[in-house]
Design an enzyme around this catalytic site. Sequence first.
Site, PDB file in Angstrom:
ATOM      1  N   TYR A  66      13.527  29.796  24.317  1.00  0.00           N
ATOM      2  CA  TYR A  66      12.795  29.396  23.112  1.00  0.00           C
ATOM      3  C   TYR A  66      12.087  28.046  23.245  1.00  0.00           C
ATOM      4  CZ  TYR A  66      14.424  33.341  20.238  1.00  0.00           C
ATOM      5  OH  TYR A  66      14.647  34.588  19.700  1.00  0.00           O
ATOM      6  N   GLY A  85      19.474  35.164  28.785  1.00  0.00           N
ATOM      7  CA  GLY A  85      20.143  33.870  28.698  1.00  0.00           C
ATOM      8  C   GLY A  85      21.585  33.975  28.236  1.00  0.00           C
ATOM      9  N   VAL A  86      21.976  33.037  27.410  1.00  0.00           N
ATOM     10  CA  VAL A  86      23.376  32.987  26.972  1.00  0.00           C
ATOM     11  C   VAL A  86      23.742  34.229  26.151  1.00  0.00           C
ATOM     12  CG1 VAL A  86      23.012  31.618  24.850  1.00  0.00           C
ATOM     13  CG2 VAL A  86      25.132  31.379  26.136  1.00  0.00           C
ATOM     14  N   ASP A  87      22.791  34.748  25.422  1.00  0.00           N
ATOM     15  CA  ASP A  87      22.986  35.968  24.625  1.00  0.00           C
ATOM     16  C   ASP A  87      23.418  37.133  25.532  1.00  0.00           C
ATOM     17  OD1 ASP A  87      22.899  37.691  22.467  1.00  0.00           O
ATOM     18  OD2 ASP A  87      20.710  37.693  22.271  1.00  0.00           O
TER      19      ASP A  87
HETATM   20  P1  ADP Z   1      17.266  30.361  23.468  1.00  0.00           P
HETATM   21  O1  ADP Z   1      16.548  31.673  23.431  1.00  0.00           O
HETATM   22  O2  ADP Z   1      17.902  30.006  22.128  1.00  0.00           O
HETATM   23  O3  ADP Z   1      16.452  29.281  24.055  1.00  0.00           O
HETATM   24  P2  ADP Z   1      18.758  30.685  25.968  1.00  0.00           P
HETATM   25  O4  ADP Z   1      19.931  31.581  26.192  1.00  0.00           O
HETATM   26  O5  ADP Z   1      17.524  31.003  26.704  1.00  0.00           O
HETATM   27  O6  ADP Z   1      18.547  30.658  24.382  1.00  0.00           O
HETATM   28  O7  ADP Z   1      19.170  29.205  26.308  1.00  0.00           O
HETATM   29  C1  ADP Z   1      19.964  28.401  25.488  1.00  0.00           C
HETATM   30  C2  ADP Z   1      20.793  27.477  26.358  1.00  0.00           C
HETATM   31  O8  ADP Z   1      21.923  28.200  26.844  1.00  0.00           O
HETATM   32  C3  ADP Z   1      20.072  26.944  27.593  1.00  0.00           C
HETATM   33  O9  ADP Z   1      20.338  25.550  27.707  1.00  0.00           O
HETATM   34  C4  ADP Z   1      20.713  27.714  28.747  1.00  0.00           C
HETATM   35  O10 ADP Z   1      20.730  26.929  29.930  1.00  0.00           O
HETATM   36  C5  ADP Z   1      22.123  27.880  28.201  1.00  0.00           C
HETATM   37  N1  ADP Z   1      22.949  28.944  28.792  1.00  0.00           N
HETATM   38  C6  ADP Z   1      22.581  30.080  29.423  1.00  0.00           C
HETATM   39  N2  ADP Z   1      23.663  30.781  29.801  1.00  0.00           N
HETATM   40  C7  ADP Z   1      24.747  30.071  29.395  1.00  0.00           C
HETATM   41  C8  ADP Z   1      26.163  30.243  29.502  1.00  0.00           C
HETATM   42  N3  ADP Z   1      26.709  31.313  30.092  1.00  0.00           N
HETATM   43  N4  ADP Z   1      26.986  29.287  28.969  1.00  0.00           N
HETATM   44  C9  ADP Z   1      26.467  28.192  28.359  1.00  0.00           C
HETATM   45  N5  ADP Z   1      25.154  27.982  28.224  1.00  0.00           N
HETATM   46  C10 ADP Z   1      24.298  28.896  28.745  1.00  0.00           C
END
Ligand code: ADP
Length: 187
Positions: free
Chosen positions: A137, A48-50
């Site tokens: 999550y 994901g965003v991480d």
């Molecule tokens: P978590 O494990 O905390 O749920 P995720 O990364 O799976 O974290 O998702 C958290 C949010 O970040 C979601 O709404 C996802 O759509 C969003 N997301 C994923 N990639 C990006 C990005 N490059 N920029 C902004 N938001 C993002």
Amino acid sequence: MVSKGDSPAPPGVPDSGQGLVLTRGDITREAVDAIVNAANSSLLGGDGVDGAIHLAAGSGLVQECAGLGGCPAGEARMTKGYRLPARHVIHTVGPVWQGGSAGEDETLASCYRESLRLAEEAGLSSIAFPSISTGIYGFPIERACRIAIREIRAFLATARCVKTVKAVAFSDRDYETYRKAAAEGPL
Ligand code: ADP
């Protein structure tokens, strides 16, 4: 706090400038003082965003994160931004959704408060958040948006350094959810 623009926005809906700003896009492109990473407790990268943040920042980020010794849910840690346009990354660990009775709301609120506290302590002025915990999550997005907006507004009411807090939605649907939550007024 609601930002001021050229045309009047509906009550509680910010448009541009300072205060709470809602945007849609990729957080790795935000040229702010700090972007927030929805990390896992190892701080060593994930999906994901991480994953997107680590990919854009380059390997310097994971090296610095490895020296932090992890982070419990509800807390936050700050690193440099490396190759990102953002100068810093604030890593926070959101709650894994377990149905809502395991303190998830409070842990999520703490992520926003602790991230903003770190930014304020470092004298930063602009910070961008993704929607913490609402991806892998599994935290319900409407509920998470209300918590995010409530905590950001409360913080901005007394902050001295932090002036602009962006909530970055990754999809049009998430953006709409933020917009509705912001329009509900102070929560
Ligand atoms: P978590 O494990 O905390 O749920 P995720 O990364 O799976 O974290 O998702 C958290 C949010 O970040 C979601 O709404 C996802 O759509 C969003 N997301 C994923 N990639 C990006 C990005 N490059 N920029 C902004 N938001 C993002």
